[in-house]
Every structure is written in C-alpha cells, then in structure tokens.
Design an enzyme around this catalytic site. Sequence first.
Site, PDB file in Angstrom:
ATOM      1  N   SER A  39       4.455   1.360   9.005  1.00  0.00           N
ATOM      2  CA  SER A  39       5.305   2.122   7.933  1.00  0.00           C
ATOM      3  C   SER A  39       6.746   2.371   8.720  1.00  0.00           C
ATOM      4  CB  SER A  39       4.580   3.288   7.900  1.00  0.00           C
ATOM      5  OG  SER A  39       5.568   4.239   7.256  1.00  0.00           O
TER       6      SER A  39
ATOM      7  N   MET B 279       7.123   7.784  -3.633  1.00  0.00           N
ATOM      8  CA  MET B 279       6.520   8.929  -3.522  1.00  0.00           C
ATOM      9  C   MET B 279       7.832   9.602  -4.246  1.00  0.00           C
ATOM     10  SD  MET B 279       5.726   9.453   0.331  1.00  0.00           S
ATOM     11  CE  MET B 279       6.084   7.818   0.768  1.00  0.00           C
TER      12      MET B 279
ATOM     13  N   HIS C 249       5.847   1.859  -1.239  1.00  0.00           N
ATOM     14  CA  HIS C 249       5.017   3.262  -1.732  1.00  0.00           C
ATOM     15  C   HIS C 249       6.056   4.211  -2.116  1.00  0.00           C
ATOM     16  CE1 HIS C 249       2.626   7.073   0.372  1.00  0.00           C
ATOM     17  NE2 HIS C 249       2.689   7.115  -1.187  1.00  0.00           N
TER      18      HIS C 249
ATOM     19  N   MET D 280      -3.995   8.760   0.375  1.00  0.00           N
ATOM     20  CA  MET D 280      -3.430   9.390   1.408  1.00  0.00           C
ATOM     21  C   MET D 280      -4.403  10.322   2.460  1.00  0.00           C
ATOM     22  SD  MET D 280      -0.240   8.515   1.009  1.00  0.00           S
ATOM     23  CE  MET D 280       0.240   9.443   2.445  1.00  0.00           C
TER      24      MET D 280
ATOM     25  N   HIS E 181       5.249  -1.667   5.434  1.00  0.00           N
ATOM     26  CA  HIS E 181       5.221  -0.687   4.447  1.00  0.00           C
ATOM     27  C   HIS E 181       6.383   0.119   4.254  1.00  0.00           C
ATOM     28  CE1 HIS E 181       2.476   2.459   2.450  1.00  0.00           C
ATOM     29  NE2 HIS E 181       3.390   3.303   3.220  1.00  0.00           N
TER      30      HIS E 181
ATOM     31  N   MET F  66      11.385   8.152  -1.160  1.00  0.00           N
ATOM     32  CA  MET F  66      10.986   9.486  -1.494  1.00  0.00           C
ATOM     33  C   MET F  66      12.048  10.134  -2.277  1.00  0.00           C
ATOM     34  SD  MET F  66       9.838  11.017   2.428  1.00  0.00           S
ATOM     35  CE  MET F  66       8.386   9.903   3.157  1.00  0.00           C
TER      36      MET F  66
ATOM     37  N   ASP G 254       8.232   3.643   2.752  1.00  0.00           N
ATOM     38  CA  ASP G 254       8.069   4.648   2.048  1.00  0.00           C
ATOM     39  C   ASP G 254       9.353   5.134   1.305  1.00  0.00           C
ATOM     40  OD1 ASP G 254       5.657   5.567   2.810  1.00  0.00           O
ATOM     41  OD2 ASP G 254       6.228   5.238   4.722  1.00  0.00           O
TER      42      ASP G 254
ATOM     43  N   ASP H  69      -3.427   5.840   4.259  1.00  0.00           N
ATOM     44  CA  ASP H  69      -1.979   6.055   4.930  1.00  0.00           C
ATOM     45  C   ASP H  69      -1.844   7.405   5.439  1.00  0.00           C
ATOM     46  OD1 ASP H  69       0.817   6.252   5.404  1.00  0.00           O
ATOM     47  OD2 ASP H  69       1.305   5.911   3.160  1.00  0.00           O
TER      48      ASP H  69
END
Length: 217
Positions: free
Chosen positions: A9, A69, A67, A138, A34, A38, A36, A176
């Site tokens: 990540s 979020m 991913h 998660m 990975h 947000m 993320d 994760d």
Amino acid sequence: MNRPLISPSLLSANFADLRADIEQINRSDADWLHIDIMDGVFVPNISFGFPVLKYVAELSEKPLDVHLMIVNPEKFIEEVKDLGTMMMNVHYEACVHLHRVVQQIKDAGMKAAVTLNPSTPVAMLADIIRDVDMVLLMSVNPGFGGQKFIVHTLDKVRELRELIAHTGSQALIEVDGGVNLETGKQLVEAGADVLVAGNAVFKAPDMLDMIHRLKSL
Ligand code: DX5
Ligand code: ZN
C-alpha cells in the site's frame, strides 16, 4: 494452501520520493500496487488525487489495485480507468446502487471489488458475491496506515470463504489493514488470497526481503 498475492500500500511510502519507492516495488516479488484514494468525507483523511496518481501509474510496472475511500465512487470510474487500473475497489457503505456500480466498473474494462468496513457483516454480500472479482475486507477502520489489526477479521475471512464456496463465486479475498508477518500468516490460514501491507513493507529495513517473506507465508 496457495501463496498469497501481495499488494503493497503506497500510503505508507515516502511521499517526497515516490519514484524511489515505486521502483523498489517494481523490482520486488509484489504482485500488485495498492493505491488508497480518500476524500475527507467517507474517511477522516485525504491522500493522493489523480494528478499525482497519473505519475504513479506511469512509474508502476505492477497492476494497480485502487481502493476508493470516497462517497459516490461511480463519479470517478473514467479517471480510475485512465490510470490503467486493473482492480477498482469501492466500499459497500458508499454505494446505494452497488449492483449498478459493479456493472459500470466491469463495463469500463476493469475488475470490480467490493470493500467492507470492519463493522459491515459478510452476509451483506449475499446478493452481489457472484458479480464481483474480489472482496476487500478492511481489518482496520479505513483512513490511516499503521493501525492495529482487528482480530475478528479472521472470522470474516472464514465466513466469506464459505459464502464463496456455496455460491460458486470466483471472488478473491483481499485483506487490508495491520497486515504483517504474524497477522498475514493467520489470514492466509483462514483463507485470504491477497494481502495488502503498508507499514509492514514501507517501514521495513529491507522492503524487498519483507515482500518476499510475506509472499512466502
Ligand atoms: C487504510 C488503507 C490501507 C493502509 C494499510 O485505510 O486502506 O491500505 O495503507 O496500511 P497498514 O498496512 O500500515 O495498516
Ligand atoms: Zn487500502
């Protein structure tokens, strides 16, 4: 038991020198990268946006495991696709019309994954499990790297493994949050296929060795 796929990540990388960290990942045994995203609304943090990720995507030789979020992730399907993304993960809790969003992701040519927060039961996946390529469980509350693994996730992995077997779904199970050599081993034994690891990889003295060890669990 198969060896897990490893998806480091990037949230735990050195943001002042992303190129160096991505080049290390390229040279490693990692399977995916990975990423993320947000929005400060769905989770109480903001990470990177598309202008930065465009360069990350150009540098990465590993398939991107993105991913989101964010609320209304369907608004960004085109932007995620334009990164060359392999797997687009959206949160169950962020999609009122989850079935439609999953179809839109697949129609855009990406694999579709549904992500569950720690408090969302596996049973909520019963009517979507046949349509998804992966479920991301998660094992921390999303928003930050370096948090402690929630042990109950092991039960959720086992329950999800049963749901997949009973429905004939082909979905992979990814986990994760708080994954390290110890929790990673427990997750693989419980039936996880893909391990995301942020701090465990990027804060390790030898990143390549850590990825190799996670991959060998
Ligand atoms: C948390 C992110 C994770 C995070 C994991 O919201 O989704 O991908 O980077 O970091 P670690 O492995 O340090 O818990
Ligand atoms: Zn993540």
